[in-house]
Scaffold this motif. Sequence first.
Motif, short mmCIF file in Angstrom:
data_model
loop_
_atom_site.label_atom_id
_atom_site.label_comp_id
_atom_site.label_asym_id
_atom_site.label_seq_id
_atom_site.Cartn_x
_atom_site.Cartn_y
_atom_site.Cartn_z
N LEU A 175 4.10 -3.92 2.86
CA LEU A 175 3.00 -4.51 3.62
C LEU A 175 2.46 -5.75 2.94
CD1 LEU A 175 0.89 -1.33 4.48
CD2 LEU A 175 2.73 -2.35 5.80
N VAL A 176 1.95 -6.65 3.73
CA VAL A 176 1.19 -7.79 3.21
C VAL A 176 -0.24 -7.62 3.71
CG1 VAL A 176 3.17 -9.34 3.09
CG2 VAL A 176 1.79 -9.28 5.16
N ALA A 203 0.82 -1.20 0.00
CA ALA A 203 0.00 0.00 0.00
C ALA A 203 0.86 1.25 0.00
CB ALA A 203 -0.92 0.01 1.22
N THR A 204 0.25 2.34 -0.45
CA THR A 204 0.88 3.66 -0.42
C THR A 204 0.04 4.59 0.43
OG1 THR A 204 -0.32 4.42 -2.39
CG2 THR A 204 1.85 3.38 -2.75
N ILE A 205 0.65 5.71 0.79
CA ILE A 205 -0.10 6.77 1.47
C ILE A 205 0.34 8.11 0.91
CG2 ILE A 205 1.51 6.95 3.41
CD1 ILE A 205 -1.06 7.44 5.17
N ALA A 206 -0.65 8.95 0.62
CA ALA A 206 -0.40 10.32 0.15
C ALA A 206 -0.84 11.25 1.29
CB ALA A 206 -1.19 10.61 -1.12
N ALA A 262 3.11 13.59 -2.94
CA ALA A 262 3.24 12.34 -3.69
C ALA A 262 3.01 11.13 -2.79
CB ALA A 262 4.62 12.25 -4.33
N ALA A 263 2.31 10.15 -3.31
CA ALA A 263 2.07 8.91 -2.57
C ALA A 263 3.37 8.14 -2.43
CB ALA A 263 1.03 8.05 -3.29
N LYS A 264 3.60 7.60 -1.24
CA LYS A 264 4.81 6.84 -0.95
C LYS A 264 4.43 5.49 -0.37
CE LYS A 264 7.39 10.12 -2.37
NZ LYS A 264 8.14 9.98 -3.59
N THR A 265 5.26 4.50 -0.64
CA THR A 265 5.02 3.14 -0.16
C THR A 265 5.09 3.10 1.36
OG1 THR A 265 5.97 2.22 -2.17
CG2 THR A 265 5.87 0.76 -0.27
N LEU A 266 4.18 2.35 1.96
CA LEU A 266 4.22 2.08 3.39
C LEU A 266 5.02 0.82 3.61
CD1 LEU A 266 0.48 2.78 4.14
CD2 LEU A 266 2.37 3.91 5.32
N GLN A 267 5.93 0.84 4.59
CA GLN A 267 6.76 -0.33 4.88
C GLN A 267 6.79 -0.60 6.38
OE1 GLN A 267 10.68 0.42 3.28
NE2 GLN A 267 10.09 -0.40 1.31
N THR A 275 15.57 8.53 3.40
CA THR A 275 16.58 7.69 2.76
C THR A 275 15.95 6.72 1.79
OG1 THR A 275 18.05 7.85 4.66
CG2 THR A 275 18.42 6.00 3.16
N ASN A 276 14.86 6.09 2.20
CA ASN A 276 14.18 5.10 1.35
C ASN A 276 13.02 5.69 0.56
OD1 ASN A 276 15.93 3.14 2.31
ND2 ASN A 276 14.53 2.53 3.95
N ASP A 277 12.67 6.96 0.83
CA ASP A 277 11.53 7.61 0.19
C ASP A 277 10.26 6.79 0.40
OD1 ASP A 277 10.37 9.74 -1.20
OD2 ASP A 277 10.58 8.74 -3.14
#
Length: 125
Positions: free
Chosen positions: A64-65, A45-48, A53-58, A82-84
């Motif tokens: 994410l699973v 998933a991403t979050i804006a 800009a939408a960025k990946t959630l980790q 660092t990881n954006d």
Amino acid sequence: KDQKGSIVTTGSGTAYVLATNNAHAALADICLTVCRINTINTGSATIAVDGLAAKTLQIKGAALVAGDLPQDVLVLIAYNSTNDTFDVLSTGRENLEDIAALARTDGNIIVVGCNRQDFSGSSYW
């Protein structure tokens, strides 16, 4: 206000949207944010945030699973320049004391001075 869990995401289980009370102008301005998840994630998933800009959630550097973010749960997120990405530091299932173990110490994200007052009104305590 953004650290007390009063803001709720919108969007889908793969593309969340969040409007904060701070109207951030740049991703680098976003510090720790607590928000309530509107719907369970169905996979990566991403979050804006604030129209940026939408960025990946980790979580711990991994995408994410399905089911990592349950519906109606408070999560603690922070932008990782660092990881954006946005790092999910807590999904409401951990104790705040455990967040220090999840927080990065490479100069990007450091959690210090968290206390019960910082998260009053949330389900963390």
